[in-house]
Design a protein around this motif. Sequence first.
Motif, short mmCIF file in Angstrom:
data_model
loop_
_atom_site.label_atom_id
_atom_site.label_comp_id
_atom_site.label_asym_id
_atom_site.label_seq_id
_atom_site.Cartn_x
_atom_site.Cartn_y
_atom_site.Cartn_z
N GLU B 42 0.94 -1.17 0.06
CA GLU B 42 -0.02 0.19 -0.01
C GLU B 42 0.81 1.27 0.00
O GLU B 42 1.96 1.07 0.38
N ASP B 220 -2.99 5.30 -1.72
CA ASP B 220 -4.14 4.55 -1.76
C ASP B 220 -4.83 5.20 -0.61
O ASP B 220 -5.95 5.43 -0.91
N ARG B 221 -4.14 5.43 0.51
CA ARG B 221 -4.88 6.22 1.63
C ARG B 221 -4.20 7.32 2.06
O ARG B 221 -2.94 7.25 1.77
N ARG B 235 -9.74 7.07 2.23
CA ARG B 235 -9.08 6.71 0.71
C ARG B 235 -8.84 7.94 0.00
O ARG B 235 -9.40 9.00 0.18
N ASP B 308 -13.88 3.27 5.79
CA ASP B 308 -12.47 3.83 5.31
C ASP B 308 -12.17 5.37 5.63
O ASP B 308 -11.33 5.56 5.22
#
Lengths: 626, 319
Positions: B42, B220-221, B235, B308
Amino acid sequence: MRQFLRLLARNRLASLGGVVITGIAMLALITPLLPLQHPDVIDTAHRFLFPFSEGHLLGTDQLGRDLLSRLLWGTRLSLAVGVAAALAAGIVGSGMGMVAGYVGGRTDNIIMRAVDMLMAFPYILLALAIVAALGPGLMNALIAVAAVNVPFFARNIRGITLGLARREFVDAARLSGKGHLRIILTELLPNVLPVIVVAMSTTVGWMILETAGLSFLGLGAQPPQADLGGMLGQARSAMITSPHTSVVPGVMIFLIVMSVNLLGDGVRDALDPRLRSGALSRPRASTRVARQHAVPAPEAAPADALLAVQALETQFHVTGRVYRAVNGVDLAVKPGECLGVIGESGSGKSVTALSVMGLVASPPGVITGGAVRYRGEDLIGAPYARLRDLRGESISYIFQDPLSTLHPLYRVGDQLAEAIRVHHPVSRAEARARALQLLHDVRIPNPEGRIDDYPHEMSGGMRQRVGIAMALANDPDIIIADEPTTALDVTVQAQILGLLDDLRRDRGLAIVFITHDFGVVAQLCDRVAVMYAGQIVETGPTAEVLAAPAHPYTRRLIACVPELGGGRRELAAIPGLPPSVDALPDGCAFAARCDRAVADCRAGRIDMTGTGARSVRCLFPEEAFA
Amino acid sequence: MTEALRVTNLSKTFPRAGGLFAGARPGVRAVRPVSFAVETGETLGIVGESGCGKSTFARMLVGLLPPSGGEIEIEGRRLDNADPARFGKMIQYVFQDPISSLNPRKTIRQILEAPLRLLHGMGRAERDARIAEIFDSVHLRPEFLDRYPHEFSGGQAQRIGIARALAAAPRILVLDEPVSALDVSVQAQVLNLLARLKDDFGLTYLFISHDLAVVEAVSDRVLVLYFGAVVEIGRAESIFKRPRHPYTRLLADSAPVVGRPLRAPEQRGSELPDPLDPPPGCAFAGRCPRATDLCRTEEPRLRPMEEDQLAACHHPFED
C-alpha cells in the motif's frame, strides 16, 4: 587542485613564503649529509669568531662551536618540534572538536567548558606551568606548546562539525548501518580535513615561535643540544660584544615564522570558495550593459504597454564560458493586468525579471541586447541615478523568501518607513503612519501590535505580507513577483494570491508573476508566457493556453502536473533534461525532448508566429489557431 | 493482505531545559499519540503543512529519533527503541533534499556500498553485482558510479538517494517530500519511477508531502496531520472530494486548481497554536468556522465517519 595552485601562485607574498620555507626545509632535511663540523665540539680558543672567519662561515659562539653547523642542526630541530606540536594539537584538538560537535548535548558541554578553561589562562603562563610540572626538556616543551594550541583546533572544528552533523547525509549513513565512530571517521572527517590542514598551516609558525620562546627561557632544549630558541638564549649575554651570535638564530626564526605565516594565509585564501568564484569583488550598482545588437525601435512595442521588454538578452560570463540565460525575450504588460511567466528552474524567468531594473549581479551578469521600456523610456543602460529613482517607486519586486530580503536586525515598521522616506521627504511620524496603513492593507491582523516586530518573530505568511507591503510602499505602477508563494503552505498561499489579486484590481497595478505552478497562473493571471531555455516558447491568454496549448513543451509540461481531483494515476513525464544554457543547440531548444521534432527543428532559429494575442515558437504547433 | 507496518500511540515530546530555579518545564509535544496500520504494497500519503510534525514523525519511523511513547511494529516485529541499523534492513528513508543527503566527498559507489557491506555483510563481487542491478533499476548509467554528488542534477541525485535506500533491501520506504525540490517535468519522472519500483520490489510506501495533488496521484490512503495529530484518514480518491474535517476541506480548497476561480478560503487567521502552550480542545478551533465551545474545551477523538474514513472532529461535514 590545479585551480588552487594557480590562485596560490597569483598571491606573490604567499609564493615568496612558499619558496623561502621550502628552501629552509630542504636545507634542514639534508643537514646530516652536508660537510659540517660537529655542532657540539667545543673550541674555547676560537670563541666569538666573527662571520667569514676561516673555517667558520658564520663564525663561532661563546664556546667556540661552529655557528653554521649549530644553526642548521637547530633549524632542523625547531622545525621538527614545531611541526610535531602542530600535528599533535591538530589531531587532539580536532578529535575533541569533532566528538563535541557530533555527539552534542552534555558531552559537548563538558568538552567545550574544559577547552574554555584552558583558554582562560594566559598562553605563555599555561605553557610555563605545564613545563614546570613536567620538568624542562624539549619533549615537555613540545607537549606544552601542543596543549596550549588544542583549544584553537577544538573550537574551530566543533563549529564546522556542528553544521555537518545535522546534514541529511549523516542520517543517511546511520540508516546504512554505520555506527557513531564510523560516521565520525568516514563521513565527517573527509569534510573537515581541509579545514584542519588550513588551520595547521596557519598555526605551525606560531608553534615554532612558542617552542623557541620556551627554549630561550631555558625550559626547552637542554645544552649542548642546539635549537634556535636555545641558541638565542645562550647568546643573550654577549649581545653587545658579539651581536652575530644572536642575529644568526634570530634571522632564521624570523624567516621561518614569516614565510610559514605568509604561505598559510595564502593557502587559506586560495581555498576560500568565494575567492574562487570571483564573488569577493563587489557587484556593481546596476547590471553591466554591452549591447551587441541595435536597440529595438520603441514603435515595435505594444502601444498600450506600461512595461515592455523587447528582445532582451542577458548572459553570465564566467571564466571563459558564456551562459546565455535570456535569449531575446519579449514581454509586455498593461495597467491592471497580470502576466504570468512560467518555466522550470534555469529557464531564465528570474533573470528576465531582474534584468528589468538592472538587478542582475554584475560581474558575472551582462545585458547584451534588447530594451526594457517603462512608459516608453528605455531602462537598459539608463544612468544609475535614474534606475534608483524608479526602483521601488515605479517598479518594485516581491521575492520568494522574505526572511532573506527583510533585514533581520530592524523592526518591520522601521524598514517600511525607511523605504518610504528614501523616495519621499516625509516626517518620521508620517512615514510610520503610512507603514501602519500598509500593514493594514496587506491584511496583517492587529497591525498596531505587529509593526514593532522583528522579521524572525513572524510566520512565513506574515513575512511575505510584509514583503508585499514593502513593494507597495511607494505606490508603484508595476510589481514583479518572483515565486512569492513557493515557500508558503497552501492555505497561506491561497490568502497571498487573493491579496495580490485584490490589490491589482483596487490600485490598477500591473503584475508580472513568475512561477512554476500552472494552478497559480490559472487562478491569478490574465495572460501567460511559457519560458524554456531562455526563450518564450508560447504566450497567450491564460485560459486559452491552458485549454489548448500550442507548443509541445507547454502541452507536456501541463500533463506532468498532477491536479487535485484526478485520482491515482500514472503521470506523463518529459524524458531528458533541459539543455545547459552554456551549450544551447541550434534551432529549437526543446527538440531533443520532443516527440514531434524533425530535422528542420534543429536547423536554425525559430521565430514566434501567431495571430492576435496568441503566438508560439514552433514549426509544428499542436493546434492551428486562426 | 498482510500488515507491513503498525504504529500504536506513537508520540514525541521534546523536553525543554528547565530554568535555573524553575525545575523541569513541560516539553513541546511535536507528535501527539498516533495509531494506524499500513498493508503490504500500500502507499499511505501523509499531508500536512509546515510545523505539523510530519518530519518528526518520519524520523521516528526509521529510528533516527527515539519516540517518547508508543510502539512501531514492522511485519509483526516490534522495533521501537532499536538502533537505526536494525531499522535500516526493514525500513528506509528517502530525503527531501537530494544533494544534501549525499556526502559531497564520497563517490556514488562508496555511498551505495555502505548499506550492502554493513547491513548485509556482502563481499566485494556480490556488492558490485547488486549495485549494478539497483543502479539499472533507477535508470542511471553505470559510469556515474565513480562520480561525486555535485556532478548530478537534482533529479539524478534523487534517483541516487532512492538507489541507496533500495540497496538496504527494505520492506518499507519512507519518502519525505521526495519530489518537492524538483522541477515538475523531473518530478513526474521520479514519481513514475517510484511507482514502478514499488511493483518490482514489492515495497510499501509512506509518502509525505505538502502537495495534495501529488499525494492524491500516488496514494491509496491519505492521512492528514495538523499540529502533531491525525485529523483525518481516508481513501485518496474520496478524502479531498468529500472531506469530513474542516481542516482537510481548507487544504483542498486552498490548492490552486486550473479552472477554479481564485478565492481565499474562509478562515480566521492562519497561525498555528503556540506549541509551548497548546489550547485545551481542538487545535484547529482557532481557525475553524464551525468551532463551538465544545471544540475549545474537549479534544475530539478520531472516529469513523463512513467506511474507510475517520476524522477527529466534533462537527464534521455531512454529505
